[in-house]
Design a protein around this motif. Structure first.
Motif, short mmCIF file in Angstrom:
data_model
loop_
_atom_site.label_atom_id
_atom_site.label_comp_id
_atom_site.label_asym_id
_atom_site.label_seq_id
_atom_site.Cartn_x
_atom_site.Cartn_y
_atom_site.Cartn_z
N LEU A 76 0.83 -1.20 0.00
CA LEU A 76 0.00 0.00 0.00
C LEU A 76 0.87 1.25 0.00
CD1 LEU A 76 -2.77 -0.98 2.59
CD2 LEU A 76 -2.73 -1.36 0.11
N GLU A 77 2.07 1.13 0.54
CA GLU A 77 2.97 2.28 0.63
C GLU A 77 3.85 2.42 -0.61
OE1 GLU A 77 5.00 1.29 4.19
OE2 GLU A 77 3.41 2.05 5.52
N ARG A 78 3.81 1.44 -1.48
CA ARG A 78 4.65 1.46 -2.68
C ARG A 78 3.89 2.12 -3.83
NH1 ARG A 78 5.34 -4.14 -4.17
NH2 ARG A 78 6.68 -4.23 -2.35
N ILE A 79 4.58 2.93 -4.59
CA ILE A 79 3.97 3.58 -5.75
C ILE A 79 4.06 2.65 -6.96
CG2 ILE A 79 4.14 5.54 -7.35
CD1 ILE A 79 5.34 7.16 -5.06
N GLY A 80 2.95 2.52 -7.68
CA GLY A 80 2.93 1.68 -8.86
C GLY A 80 2.33 0.31 -8.61
N PRO A 81 2.33 -0.56 -9.63
CA PRO A 81 1.72 -1.89 -9.52
C PRO A 81 2.33 -2.72 -8.39
CG PRO A 81 2.28 -1.38 -11.80
CD PRO A 81 2.92 -0.32 -10.96
N SER A 82 1.50 -3.53 -7.76
CA SER A 82 1.94 -4.37 -6.64
C SER A 82 2.39 -5.73 -7.16
CB SER A 82 0.81 -4.53 -5.62
OG SER A 82 0.41 -3.29 -5.12
N TYR A 83 3.63 -5.82 -7.60
CA TYR A 83 4.16 -7.09 -8.09
C TYR A 83 4.74 -7.89 -6.93
CZ TYR A 83 3.76 -5.38 -12.89
OH TYR A 83 3.29 -4.91 -14.09
N THR A 84 4.44 -9.19 -6.92
CA THR A 84 4.92 -10.06 -5.86
C THR A 84 6.44 -10.06 -5.77
OG1 THR A 84 2.97 -11.49 -6.07
CG2 THR A 84 4.91 -12.43 -4.98
N VAL A 85 7.11 -10.03 -6.91
CA VAL A 85 8.57 -10.08 -6.90
C VAL A 85 9.15 -8.91 -6.12
CG1 VAL A 85 8.80 -8.83 -9.11
CG2 VAL A 85 10.64 -10.36 -8.33
N ASP A 86 8.58 -7.73 -6.25
CA ASP A 86 9.09 -6.56 -5.52
C ASP A 86 8.92 -6.74 -4.02
OD1 ASP A 86 9.74 -5.27 -7.93
OD2 ASP A 86 7.73 -4.43 -8.10
N THR A 87 7.80 -7.35 -3.65
CA THR A 87 7.52 -7.57 -2.22
C THR A 87 8.48 -8.58 -1.62
OG1 THR A 87 5.18 -7.03 -2.53
CG2 THR A 87 5.76 -8.32 -0.58
N VAL A 88 8.70 -9.70 -2.30
CA VAL A 88 9.57 -10.73 -1.72
C VAL A 88 11.03 -10.29 -1.69
CG1 VAL A 88 7.98 -12.58 -2.35
CG2 VAL A 88 9.86 -12.00 -3.91
N VAL A 89 11.45 -9.51 -2.68
CA VAL A 89 12.81 -8.98 -2.67
C VAL A 89 12.99 -8.02 -1.50
CG1 VAL A 89 14.44 -7.46 -3.88
CG2 VAL A 89 13.25 -9.26 -5.14
N GLN A 90 12.02 -7.15 -1.27
CA GLN A 90 12.09 -6.20 -0.17
C GLN A 90 12.10 -6.91 1.17
OE1 GLN A 90 9.22 -3.01 -0.36
NE2 GLN A 90 9.62 -2.33 1.73
N LEU A 91 11.20 -7.88 1.33
CA LEU A 91 11.13 -8.61 2.60
C LEU A 91 12.40 -9.43 2.83
CD1 LEU A 91 7.42 -9.86 2.60
CD2 LEU A 91 8.43 -8.07 4.02
N GLY A 92 12.93 -10.00 1.75
CA GLY A 92 14.17 -10.77 1.88
C GLY A 92 15.33 -9.92 2.35
N LYS A 119 10.67 -16.40 -12.05
CA LYS A 119 11.93 -17.07 -11.70
C LYS A 119 12.62 -16.34 -10.55
CE LYS A 119 13.13 -19.43 -16.02
NZ LYS A 119 14.17 -19.60 -17.06
N LYS A 120 12.64 -15.03 -10.62
CA LYS A 120 13.27 -14.26 -9.56
C LYS A 120 12.48 -14.39 -8.27
CE LYS A 120 15.21 -9.70 -8.48
NZ LYS A 120 15.45 -8.32 -8.99
N THR A 121 11.15 -14.39 -8.39
CA THR A 121 10.29 -14.54 -7.20
C THR A 121 10.61 -15.82 -6.45
OG1 THR A 121 8.48 -13.30 -8.23
CG2 THR A 121 7.91 -14.75 -6.41
N LEU A 122 10.78 -16.92 -7.20
CA LEU A 122 11.01 -18.22 -6.58
C LEU A 122 12.43 -18.39 -6.05
CD1 LEU A 122 8.95 -20.57 -8.93
CD2 LEU A 122 8.31 -19.60 -6.71
N GLN A 123 13.27 -17.40 -6.28
CA GLN A 123 14.58 -17.41 -5.65
C GLN A 123 14.48 -17.00 -4.18
OE1 GLN A 123 17.21 -14.87 -7.92
NE2 GLN A 123 16.99 -16.08 -9.79
N PHE A 124 13.37 -16.34 -3.84
CA PHE A 124 13.19 -15.82 -2.50
C PHE A 124 12.15 -16.59 -1.69
CE2 PHE A 124 15.09 -12.41 -4.86
CZ PHE A 124 15.91 -11.76 -3.95
#
Length: 203
Positions: A76-92, A119-124
């Motif tokens: 909700l705090e991120r600007i732009g589309p909510s892609y799962t990859v961005d979330t898992v990279v940030q949390l990681g 592919k990148k998502t499943l790395q995390f």
């Protein structure tokens, strides 16, 4: 720690979401499940969704009594589309010692190859899915199959947020399909009533 990540629009949160999270927590021996409502779902850009403020409030109310369920505003705090990859990279990056598991419904498994940067998502993360082993998985690439774990003997609820919105719009009751506090909130705020009609097909 082992943490489940449960993303979605949650428009509104319902008993099927909570049941999936509870079963995944037991099956995956998870310490907690973090619910992450989407800010701008990329697959729903042309559809109207309820204001993030209301969706988050309903989610927070639904999880209030569960000590191991939490809700995060990260998307909700991120600007732009909510892609799962961005979330898992940030949390990681924020939690390098945590092992993350992505929770999804059975109907989403077959769509995994189409996810943005899967592919990148499943790395995390690894994936814990509701549904029978083998469900829509044989045709998936091996790099996805190796990461997907199905909850055995899972209980599935044939209910969706879009169905709930439709029933409310038609002045039909949805009580007990939505956590009581969330139900009272949406009634008090007149969400999903005719003038708030939602047109998406969220699952």
């Amino acid at each position: 720690m082992r943490i489940g990540i449960f993303g979605g629009t949650f428009d509104p949160i319902h008993i099927g979401h909570l049941l999936l999270a509870e079963q995944a927590m037991t099956y995956g021996q998870l310490d907690e499940v973090w619910f992450i409502p989407a800010g701008e779902p990329p697959h729903k850009r042309d559809k109207q969704i309820t204001n993030a403020h209301h969706r988050f409030n309903m989610l927070e109310l639904a999880l209030a009594d569960h000590p191991r369920f939490k809700c995060l505003r990260i998307e909700l705090e991120r600007i732009g589309p909510s892609y799962t990859v961005d979330t898992v990279v940030q949390l990681g990056a924020q939690h390098p010692n945590v092992q993350f598991f992505l929770l999804i419904g059975a109907d989403m498994v077959k769509d995994l190859p189409n996810w943005y940067k899967i592919k990148k998502t499943l790395q995390f993360v690894q994936v814990i899915a509701l549904g029978r082993p083998g469900y829509a998985i044989e045709a998936l690439p091996s790099f996805i199959q190796d990461k997907v774990h199905f909850i055995p003997d899972a209980i599935e609820m044939n209910v969706s947020s879009s169905w709930i919105r439709k029933k409310i719009n038609q002045h039909q009751t949805t009580r007990y399909l939505i956590p009581e506090r969330s139900y009272q909130y949406l009634k008090e705020n007149h969400l999903y009533e005719p003038r708030h009609t939602q047109a998406s097909d969220e699952k």
